[in-house]
Write an enzyme that holds these catalytic residues in place. Structure first.
Site, PDB file in Angstrom:
ATOM      1  N   GLY A 114       0.809  -1.231   0.000  1.00  0.00           N
ATOM      2  CA  GLY A 114       0.000   0.000   0.000  1.00  0.00           C
ATOM      3  C   GLY A 114       0.833   1.267   0.000  1.00  0.00           C
ATOM      4  O   GLY A 114       0.340   2.348   0.358  1.00  0.00           O
ATOM      5  N   ARG A 115       2.072   1.166  -0.387  1.00  0.00           N
ATOM      6  CA  ARG A 115       2.997   2.312  -0.430  1.00  0.00           C
ATOM      7  C   ARG A 115       3.245   2.911   0.951  1.00  0.00           C
ATOM      8  O   ARG A 115       3.707   4.033   1.075  1.00  0.00           O
ATOM      9  CB  ARG A 115       2.503   3.405  -1.401  1.00  0.00           C
ATOM     10  CG  ARG A 115       2.372   2.914  -2.850  1.00  0.00           C
ATOM     11  CD  ARG A 115       3.731   2.440  -3.359  1.00  0.00           C
ATOM     12  NE  ARG A 115       3.731   2.046  -4.769  1.00  0.00           N
ATOM     13  CZ  ARG A 115       3.970   0.796  -5.200  1.00  0.00           C
ATOM     14  NH1 ARG A 115       4.159  -0.190  -4.348  1.00  0.00           N
ATOM     15  NH2 ARG A 115       4.015   0.543  -6.483  1.00  0.00           N
TER      16      ARG A 115
END
Ligand code: FMN
Length: 215
Positions: free
Chosen positions: A193-194
């Site tokens: 999810g960065r």
């Protein structure tokens, strides 16, 4: 702006590992050693290739790959031509950055600090450990200068081989090592999810502060 979808579709989910401020070493060079050992264990190709960024006095940055050839408690060592573009930029501005990207481990390490030449005796020792053709190459190449063509290098190689035919190939005075003394080292671990982990060490009065940065 036209968008090339074949490029913009390239995406990777980072999910192998995590990094916590609770688990890292108090000294970033020890932390680097721990990651280095893992990188060696992962058999990363050219694990010691790092980007070196230098800067002119008027603030123009430039970057290129060099090979890490040593780490000690003082910093990171590499070898090059002192009269090259990087050498000239370092002469005018001894603040540099190094960057490792170990994609197999979804990791990057960012290093910033001050650079200086290593002792001549240490440069001599390393130079003599290099294969003959690399030692000849150091004499042949006026690194970063414009040259008329490939023939220029081939002719100089022949001349240099003749010159050292019966004698030791000594280190050229314009070639040797530099050491980067870190003031800032950031360990980056890719996460899903960065929301990556970023643990930053900054040096103040000979002590290292450890902080977490937002991804
Ligand atoms: C994998 C790789 C390793 C390299 N290692 C070195 C090195 O250790 N020392 C070096 O001077 N140049 C090395 N080079 C070449 C540099 O990237 C660069 O072309 C050269 O040093 C001239 O840079 P400059 O004109 O900015 O001084 C390497 C290049 C690559 C792709």
């Amino acid at each position: 702006m036209s968008v090339d979808l074949s490029i913009s579709d390239i995406r990777k989910v980072y999910k192998q590992k995590s990094l916590s401020e609770k688990d890292v070493k108090a000294n970033p060079l020890e932390q680097f050693h721990a990651w280095w050992d893992e990188a060696m264990g992962a058999h990363i190709d050219e694990v010691n290739a790092m980007t070196l960024a230098t800067c002119t006095t008027d603030g123009r940055p430039s970057a290129r790959i060099v090979l890490l050839k040593g780490i000690d408690k003082e910093g990171f060592v590499f070898f090059t031509n002192y009269t090259s573009r990087k050498g000239t930029e370092i002469e005018h501005n001894p603040r540099v950055a190094l960057l490792f990207f170990w994609k197999e481990l979804e990791r990057q390490v960012r290093i910033e600090g001050n650079i200086e030449k290593i002792d001549e005796a240490d440069s001599d020792t390393y130079f003599h450990s290099r294969p003959v053709e690399s030692r000849i190459g150091a004499w042949v190449s006026p690194q970063s200068s414009t040259i008329p063509g490939r023939d220029f290098l081939e002719e100089r190689r022949k001349e240099t081989e003749l010159r050292f035919k019966d004698s030791d190939i000594v280190r050229p005075p314009f070639w040797g090592g530099y050491i980067v003394h870190p003031l800032y080292i950031e360990f980056w671990q890719g996460r899903p999810g960065r929301l990556h982990d970023r643990i930053l060490y900054t040096k103040k009065d000979n002590n290292w502060a450890i902080n977490r940065l937002a991804p």
